[in-house]
Motif scaffolding. Sequence first.
Motif, PDB file in Angstrom:
ATOM      1  N   ASN A 229      31.400  48.872  46.973  1.00  0.00           N
ATOM      2  CA  ASN A 229      29.979  48.818  46.653  1.00  0.00           C
ATOM      3  C   ASN A 229      29.640  47.814  45.559  1.00  0.00           C
ATOM      4  OD1 ASN A 229      29.060  51.009  48.404  1.00  0.00           O
ATOM      5  ND2 ASN A 229      30.282  52.329  47.092  1.00  0.00           N
ATOM      6  N   MET A 230      30.602  46.963  45.184  1.00  0.00           N
ATOM      7  CA  MET A 230      30.385  46.066  44.048  1.00  0.00           C
ATOM      8  C   MET A 230      30.559  44.604  44.424  1.00  0.00           C
ATOM      9  SD  MET A 230      32.564  48.180  41.180  1.00  0.00           S
ATOM     10  CE  MET A 230      32.159  47.067  39.802  1.00  0.00           C
ATOM     11  N   CYS A 231      29.814  43.751  43.754  1.00  0.00           N
ATOM     12  CA  CYS A 231      30.094  42.315  43.723  1.00  0.00           C
ATOM     13  C   CYS A 231      29.503  41.773  42.430  1.00  0.00           C
ATOM     14  CB  CYS A 231      29.547  41.581  44.945  1.00  0.00           C
ATOM     15  SG  CYS A 231      27.782  41.238  44.910  1.00  0.00           S
ATOM     16  N   VAL A 232      29.960  40.587  42.024  1.00  0.00           N
ATOM     17  CA  VAL A 232      29.483  40.005  40.779  1.00  0.00           C
ATOM     18  C   VAL A 232      29.464  38.488  40.892  1.00  0.00           C
ATOM     19  CG1 VAL A 232      31.800  39.981  39.754  1.00  0.00           C
ATOM     20  CG2 VAL A 232      29.780  39.946  38.264  1.00  0.00           C
ATOM     21  N   HIS A 233      28.446  37.882  40.299  1.00  0.00           N
ATOM     22  CA  HIS A 233      28.334  36.424  40.216  1.00  0.00           C
ATOM     23  C   HIS A 233      28.344  36.029  38.734  1.00  0.00           C
ATOM     24  CE1 HIS A 233      26.069  36.110  44.338  1.00  0.00           C
ATOM     25  NE2 HIS A 233      27.260  36.642  44.437  1.00  0.00           N
ATOM     26  N   LEU A 234      29.215  35.089  38.401  1.00  0.00           N
ATOM     27  CA  LEU A 234      29.266  34.513  37.048  1.00  0.00           C
ATOM     28  C   LEU A 234      28.768  33.083  37.134  1.00  0.00           C
ATOM     29  CD1 LEU A 234      30.197  34.294  34.055  1.00  0.00           C
ATOM     30  CD2 LEU A 234      32.468  33.691  34.935  1.00  0.00           C
ATOM     31  N   LEU A 235      27.761  32.745  36.334  1.00  0.00           N
ATOM     32  CA  LEU A 235      27.168  31.415  36.395  1.00  0.00           C
ATOM     33  C   LEU A 235      27.098  30.771  35.027  1.00  0.00           C
ATOM     34  CD1 LEU A 235      25.108  33.539  38.185  1.00  0.00           C
ATOM     35  CD2 LEU A 235      24.291  31.316  38.968  1.00  0.00           C
ATOM     36  N   PHE A 236      27.243  29.450  35.025  1.00  0.00           N
ATOM     37  CA  PHE A 236      26.801  28.609  33.920  1.00  0.00           C
ATOM     38  C   PHE A 236      25.521  27.948  34.413  1.00  0.00           C
ATOM     39  CE2 PHE A 236      31.453  27.667  32.459  1.00  0.00           C
ATOM     40  CZ  PHE A 236      31.561  28.979  31.998  1.00  0.00           C
ATOM     41  N   ALA A 237      24.426  28.185  33.720  1.00  0.00           N
ATOM     42  CA  ALA A 237      23.145  27.645  34.166  1.00  0.00           C
ATOM     43  C   ALA A 237      22.192  27.548  32.989  1.00  0.00           C
ATOM     44  CB  ALA A 237      22.550  28.530  35.259  1.00  0.00           C
ATOM     45  N   CYS A 238      21.179  26.724  33.147  1.00  0.00           N
ATOM     46  CA  CYS A 238      20.099  26.651  32.158  1.00  0.00           C
ATOM     47  C   CYS A 238      19.029  27.649  32.571  1.00  0.00           C
ATOM     48  CB  CYS A 238      19.524  25.239  32.097  1.00  0.00           C
ATOM     49  SG  CYS A 238      20.685  24.020  31.450  1.00  0.00           S
ATOM     50  N   VAL A 239      18.737  28.585  31.692  1.00  0.00           N
ATOM     51  CA  VAL A 239      17.854  29.683  32.080  1.00  0.00           C
ATOM     52  C   VAL A 239      16.532  29.612  31.330  1.00  0.00           C
ATOM     53  CG1 VAL A 239      19.797  31.172  32.644  1.00  0.00           C
ATOM     54  CG2 VAL A 239      18.876  31.199  30.338  1.00  0.00           C
ATOM     55  N   PRO A 240      15.444  30.011  32.010  1.00  0.00           N
ATOM     56  CA  PRO A 240      14.143  30.045  31.331  1.00  0.00           C
ATOM     57  C   PRO A 240      14.099  31.202  30.346  1.00  0.00           C
ATOM     58  CG  PRO A 240      14.002  30.916  33.585  1.00  0.00           C
ATOM     59  CD  PRO A 240      15.382  30.366  33.417  1.00  0.00           C
ATOM     60  N   PRO A 241      13.182  31.186  29.375  1.00  0.00           N
ATOM     61  CA  PRO A 241      12.107  30.182  29.230  1.00  0.00           C
ATOM     62  C   PRO A 241      12.522  28.939  28.456  1.00  0.00           C
ATOM     63  CG  PRO A 241      11.814  31.913  27.620  1.00  0.00           C
ATOM     64  CD  PRO A 241      13.003  32.326  28.435  1.00  0.00           C
ATOM     65  N   THR A 242      13.672  28.994  27.733  1.00  0.00           N
ATOM     66  CA  THR A 242      14.062  27.843  26.920  1.00  0.00           C
ATOM     67  C   THR A 242      14.791  26.786  27.731  1.00  0.00           C
ATOM     68  OG1 THR A 242      16.194  28.830  26.320  1.00  0.00           O
ATOM     69  CG2 THR A 242      14.289  29.333  24.916  1.00  0.00           C
ATOM     70  N   SER A 244      17.869  26.563  28.152  1.00  0.00           N
ATOM     71  CA  SER A 244      19.103  26.204  27.444  1.00  0.00           C
ATOM     72  C   SER A 244      20.297  26.685  28.258  1.00  0.00           C
ATOM     73  CB  SER A 244      19.131  26.862  26.059  1.00  0.00           C
ATOM     74  OG  SER A 244      18.049  26.409  25.275  1.00  0.00           O
ATOM     75  N   PRO A 245      21.436  25.997  28.166  1.00  0.00           N
ATOM     76  CA  PRO A 245      22.628  26.438  28.888  1.00  0.00           C
ATOM     77  C   PRO A 245      23.051  27.832  28.424  1.00  0.00           C
ATOM     78  CG  PRO A 245      22.910  24.204  28.048  1.00  0.00           C
ATOM     79  CD  PRO A 245      21.669  24.745  27.422  1.00  0.00           C
ATOM     80  N   ALA A 246      23.397  28.678  29.366  1.00  0.00           N
ATOM     81  CA  ALA A 246      23.794  30.042  29.038  1.00  0.00           C
ATOM     82  C   ALA A 246      24.807  30.551  30.045  1.00  0.00           C
ATOM     83  CB  ALA A 246      22.577  30.962  28.995  1.00  0.00           C
ATOM     84  N   ILE A 247      25.493  31.604  29.644  1.00  0.00           N
ATOM     85  CA  ILE A 247      26.414  32.306  30.525  1.00  0.00           C
ATOM     86  C   ILE A 247      25.621  33.439  31.162  1.00  0.00           C
ATOM     87  CG2 ILE A 247      28.561  33.622  30.647  1.00  0.00           C
ATOM     88  CD1 ILE A 247      29.113  32.156  27.807  1.00  0.00           C
ATOM     89  N   LEU A 325      25.632  17.997  30.781  1.00  0.00           N
ATOM     90  CA  LEU A 325      24.187  18.161  30.654  1.00  0.00           C
ATOM     91  C   LEU A 325      23.608  17.295  29.542  1.00  0.00           C
ATOM     92  CD1 LEU A 325      23.633  22.022  31.072  1.00  0.00           C
ATOM     93  CD2 LEU A 325      23.576  20.236  32.808  1.00  0.00           C
ATOM     94  N   SER A 326      24.311  17.204  28.419  1.00  0.00           N
ATOM     95  CA  SER A 326      23.796  16.421  27.297  1.00  0.00           C
ATOM     96  C   SER A 326      23.761  14.934  27.621  1.00  0.00           C
ATOM     97  CB  SER A 326      24.651  16.672  26.048  1.00  0.00           C
ATOM     98  OG  SER A 326      25.967  16.179  26.221  1.00  0.00           O
ATOM     99  N   GLU A 327      24.717  14.464  28.427  1.00  0.00           N
ATOM    100  CA  GLU A 327      24.776  13.041  28.779  1.00  0.00           C
ATOM    101  C   GLU A 327      23.890  12.699  29.964  1.00  0.00           C
ATOM    102  OE1 GLU A 327      28.901  12.353  29.448  1.00  0.00           O
ATOM    103  OE2 GLU A 327      29.424  12.334  27.301  1.00  0.00           O
TER     104      GLU A 327
END
Length: 449
Positions: A229-242, A244-247, A325-327
């Motif tokens: 009954n389980m699954c999980v997604h791990l992402l590196f992404a820029c998330v709103p509202p800022t 900014s890159p986040a885990i 991302l910075s470059e």
Amino acid sequence: MAYLNDFKAGLEGRLSDKARIVGEDGTVTRWDESCAPSPAVTIFPQCEEDVVEIVKFCRQKGIKCFAQGGGHSWRVRNYREIDVVICLRDMNSVAIDEDSRKINFGGGVVVQELIEAATAKQLEVGSMLCGGIGRYMGKYGLAADNLLSCNFVDAAGTLHQGVSRETDEDLWWAIRGAGTSFGIITQATVQAYPQSNNGLSWTGTLIFADPSKLEAVVEAINELNMDENMCVHLLFACVPPTHSPAIMVVPWYYGPEEEAERAWKPLLDVGPTIRETFMAPANRLNDGNDPFGEKGGRKPGLGLGLDTLDPKAYRHIWDLYIQFLSENPDAARTVILAERYSRAKLLSIDRDSTVFAHRGSKYEAICVPWYTDHKLDIRANAFSQTVRNIWIQKCCKPTETFETKSYIAFSGLNEPLQTLFGDQERIDKLMGIKKKWDPDNYWGALMDI
């Protein structure tokens, strides 16, 4: 214009009344434009007979055509050869037999339409031609394991109806995992299942804005006791509202909230900066993925099947992600994703029942640079390849038969067949079936078999 007029003159009398033939202005935008076809003609068939006539006409003219439904599939390897796109989106009917729980749907149906129709009848189902990984595979196996039959148009323009294990065992083996290399699937029937927990499951988003928690997050995901009954997604992404890159972590549990809280406690205890969890019906589970499914932009991604997530390797990948991302500010929507599902059901099904080979991969990972300026192509591809190399070195356990594994829907342009389909014996069998059904590799847009 002459090219378009030739198609209209040669085909309009052979197609159904509502079928449309358009020129370059009617090209349908794909999810990834870095290797999207630039057809001179796009045709919108309304029925299987239309598809037959289009393929026959293209073969007579010596023209390469390519079929697409929603246009969300991964990279098109031989896109430069394609002059005609057959857009199946108007063939999007869905019919459900509630007694047998069988769903018949057209080749233009997108996953959300299938889910909406199934949910309305309190059923659940997945997508299939490249294997079909997804939330429910812990309970029911790959979506391809639940495909019952299909209709397809072969490279000669012949319609084959009701193809199944009983009609052609070898072809059926090959279609379930490499279907797009054998023809245009115009219709399919799949087994669906009754919903559990009234169709409600626990999901949401956990955002770890503090990158110092990365190793703890990775270790918690590695150590999870994943049940069906389980699954999980791990992402590196820029998330709103800022932005900014986040885990980011997207957990899922198919059951009551109190059970979900217990199952996910090791990860919740790491302490996300933002926690938004809730109970959701099946037809709303993909809402959070809608931005990732947005069409357009260049997305030269690479994917790999992983055996583990190495915390030190993921720290290295995070640092590379931040640097990229910075470059390259135009690439702010770049995403790195690792998906983990329960594999017990997959491993209980005979590996040789379908061409899909990699049932034992613990994770499916993809690196997707996302930008608009084609001048970034070289840097983006180098970034993806660097991430892939880290995965190979630190997160994969090579076997005697193959060193890397890639889910075909996530694979890059130049993955060898061994990476997609496994050992040489399986590849030889696949190539033999391909030689029988498509000796000229007419359906070679996504891979060369």
